[in-house]
Design a protein around this motif. Structure first.
Motif, PDB file in Angstrom:
ATOM      1  N   GLN A 112       0.848  -1.196   0.000  1.00 29.93           N
ATOM      2  CA  GLN A 112       0.000   0.000   0.000  1.00 29.93           C
ATOM      3  C   GLN A 112       0.881   1.243   0.000  1.00 29.93           C
ATOM      4  O   GLN A 112       1.917   1.286   0.669  1.00 29.93           O
ATOM      5  N   LEU A 113       0.433   2.239  -0.755  1.00 32.98           N
ATOM      6  CA  LEU A 113       1.080   3.551  -0.772  1.00 32.98           C
ATOM      7  C   LEU A 113       0.074   4.584  -0.270  1.00 32.98           C
ATOM      8  O   LEU A 113      -1.049   4.642  -0.784  1.00 32.98           O
ATOM      9  N   VAL A 114       0.482   5.372   0.703  1.00 32.02           N
ATOM     10  CA  VAL A 114      -0.403   6.383   1.269  1.00 32.02           C
ATOM     11  C   VAL A 114       0.268   7.745   1.164  1.00 32.02           C
ATOM     12  O   VAL A 114       1.350   7.956   1.728  1.00 32.02           O
ATOM     13  N   GLU A 115      -0.389   8.643   0.427  1.00 35.93           N
ATOM     14  CA  GLU A 115       0.135   9.999   0.241  1.00 35.93           C
ATOM     15  C   GLU A 115      -0.466  10.955   1.263  1.00 35.93           C
ATOM     16  O   GLU A 115      -1.570  10.740   1.757  1.00 35.93           O
ATOM     17  N   SER A 116       0.241  12.032   1.514  1.00 40.71           N
ATOM     18  CA  SER A 116      -0.255  13.110   2.365  1.00 40.71           C
ATOM     19  C   SER A 116       0.452  14.399   1.975  1.00 40.71           C
ATOM     20  O   SER A 116       1.479  14.370   1.286  1.00 40.71           O
ATOM     21  N   GLY A 117      -0.122  15.528   2.416  1.00 40.00           N
ATOM     22  CA  GLY A 117       0.535  16.809   2.220  1.00 40.00           C
ATOM     23  C   GLY A 117      -0.079  17.706   1.174  1.00 40.00           C
ATOM     24  O   GLY A 117       0.366  18.846   1.008  1.00 40.00           O
ATOM     25  N   GLY A 118      -1.076  17.228   0.448  1.00 37.54           N
ATOM     26  CA  GLY A 118      -1.713  18.082  -0.542  1.00 37.54           C
ATOM     27  C   GLY A 118      -2.559  19.161   0.126  1.00 37.54           C
ATOM     28  O   GLY A 118      -2.729  19.180   1.351  1.00 37.54           O
ATOM     29  N   GLY A 119      -3.053  20.085  -0.695  1.00 37.69           N
ATOM     30  CA  GLY A 119      -3.893  21.140  -0.161  1.00 37.69           C
ATOM     31  C   GLY A 119      -3.996  22.311  -1.099  1.00 37.69           C
ATOM     32  O   GLY A 119      -3.646  22.221  -2.278  1.00 37.69           O
ATOM     33  N   LEU A 120      -4.470  23.420  -0.553  1.00 38.12           N
ATOM     34  CA  LEU A 120      -4.659  24.663  -1.304  1.00 38.12           C
ATOM     35  C   LEU A 120      -3.572  25.649  -0.905  1.00 38.12           C
ATOM     36  O   LEU A 120      -3.331  25.870   0.289  1.00 38.12           O
ATOM     37  N   VAL A 121      -2.945  26.238  -1.909  1.00 34.57           N
ATOM     38  CA  VAL A 121      -1.869  27.190  -1.646  1.00 34.57           C
ATOM     39  C   VAL A 121      -1.923  28.290  -2.703  1.00 34.57           C
ATOM     40  O   VAL A 121      -2.376  28.051  -3.821  1.00 34.57           O
ATOM     41  N   GLN A 122      -1.466  29.476  -2.331  1.00 37.33           N
ATOM     42  CA  GLN A 122      -1.421  30.567  -3.301  1.00 37.33           C
ATOM     43  C   GLN A 122      -0.203  30.408  -4.215  1.00 37.33           C
ATOM     44  O   GLN A 122       0.802  29.780  -3.844  1.00 37.33           O
ATOM     45  N   ALA A 123      -0.311  31.007  -5.382  1.00 32.65           N
ATOM     46  CA  ALA A 123       0.812  30.986  -6.316  1.00 32.65           C
ATOM     47  C   ALA A 123       2.059  31.559  -5.638  1.00 32.65           C
ATOM     48  O   ALA A 123       1.985  32.563  -4.916  1.00 32.65           O
ATOM     49  N   GLY A 124       3.182  30.898  -5.878  1.00 32.20           N
ATOM     50  CA  GLY A 124       4.425  31.281  -5.244  1.00 32.20           C
ATOM     51  C   GLY A 124       4.694  30.554  -3.933  1.00 32.20           C
ATOM     52  O   GLY A 124       5.815  30.642  -3.399  1.00 32.20           O
ATOM     53  N   GLY A 125       3.705  29.863  -3.440  1.00 28.97           N
ATOM     54  CA  GLY A 125       3.838  29.152  -2.175  1.00 28.97           C
ATOM     55  C   GLY A 125       4.486  27.788  -2.334  1.00 28.97           C
ATOM     56  O   GLY A 125       4.924  27.408  -3.429  1.00 28.97           O
ATOM     57  N   SER A 126       4.529  27.055  -1.223  1.00 27.65           N
ATOM     58  CA  SER A 126       5.194  25.759  -1.189  1.00 27.65           C
ATOM     59  C   SER A 126       4.310  24.715  -0.522  1.00 27.65           C
ATOM     60  O   SER A 126       3.476  25.034   0.333  1.00 27.65           O
ATOM     61  N   LEU A 127       4.516  23.481  -0.933  1.00 34.21           N
ATOM     62  CA  LEU A 127       3.907  22.324  -0.295  1.00 34.21           C
ATOM     63  C   LEU A 127       4.916  21.185  -0.306  1.00 34.21           C
ATOM     64  O   LEU A 127       5.779  21.126  -1.189  1.00 34.21           O
ATOM     65  N   ARG A 128       4.772  20.289   0.664  1.00 33.27           N
ATOM     66  CA  ARG A 128       5.603  19.097   0.706  1.00 33.27           C
ATOM     67  C   ARG A 128       4.704  17.869   0.761  1.00 33.27           C
ATOM     68  O   ARG A 128       3.921  17.713   1.687  1.00 33.27           O
ATOM     69  N   LEU A 129       4.830  17.027  -0.251  1.00 36.63           N
ATOM     70  CA  LEU A 129       4.084  15.783  -0.307  1.00 36.63           C
ATOM     71  C   LEU A 129       4.926  14.648   0.257  1.00 36.63           C
ATOM     72  O   LEU A 129       6.147  14.621   0.084  1.00 36.63           O
ATOM     73  N   SER A 130       4.244  13.713   0.921  1.00 37.63           N
ATOM     74  CA  SER A 130       4.905  12.517   1.438  1.00 37.63           C
ATOM     75  C   SER A 130       4.144  11.285   0.977  1.00 37.63           C
ATOM     76  O   SER A 130       2.922  11.332   0.800  1.00 37.63           O
TER      77      SER A 130
END
Length: 121
Positions: A3-21
């Protein structure tokens, strides 16, 4: 089974950052390669970034210099650090792993369920 389980998505403004795991679990002998793909409405799923067990990486031209893929082999986890996000990065991001399992070390490719990334302008 794996099984693969992702996390870390969401809503962000342009120029921002996110980290997916993405964490892999189950019947794992070794993981040859791990990667991130994305799919936006009306488009085919495309490779974003990939990393093999030796550490070599590959990126889509559209994300070079903005995204960084890394993996923690001890934790069977792959990360995607996304900086300078753009509205065109909006998509469902999927984790992918090539895994060897069982006594025969059978190779199979597994996918996560996907995590939504939305970048507002």
């Amino acid at each position: 089974q794996v099984q693969l389980v992702e996390s870390g998505g969401g809503l962000v403004q342009a120029g921002g950052s996110l980290r997916l795991s993405c964490v892999a679990s189950g019947d794992i002998f070794s993981i040859d390669d791990m990667g991130w793909y994305r799919q936006s409405p009306g488009n085919q799923r495309e490779l974003v970034a990939a990393v093999i067990s030796g550490g070599s990486t590959n990126y889509a031209d559209s994300v070079k210099g903005r995204f960084t893929i890394s993996r923690d082999n001890a934790k069977n986890t792959v990360y995607l650090q996304m900086n300078s996000l753009r509205p065109e990065d909006t998509a469902v991001f999927y984790c992918n792993a090539g895994v060897r399992s069982g006594s025969s070390r059978f190779y199979n490719v597994y996918w996560g369920q996907g995590t939504q990334v939305t970048v507002s302008s």
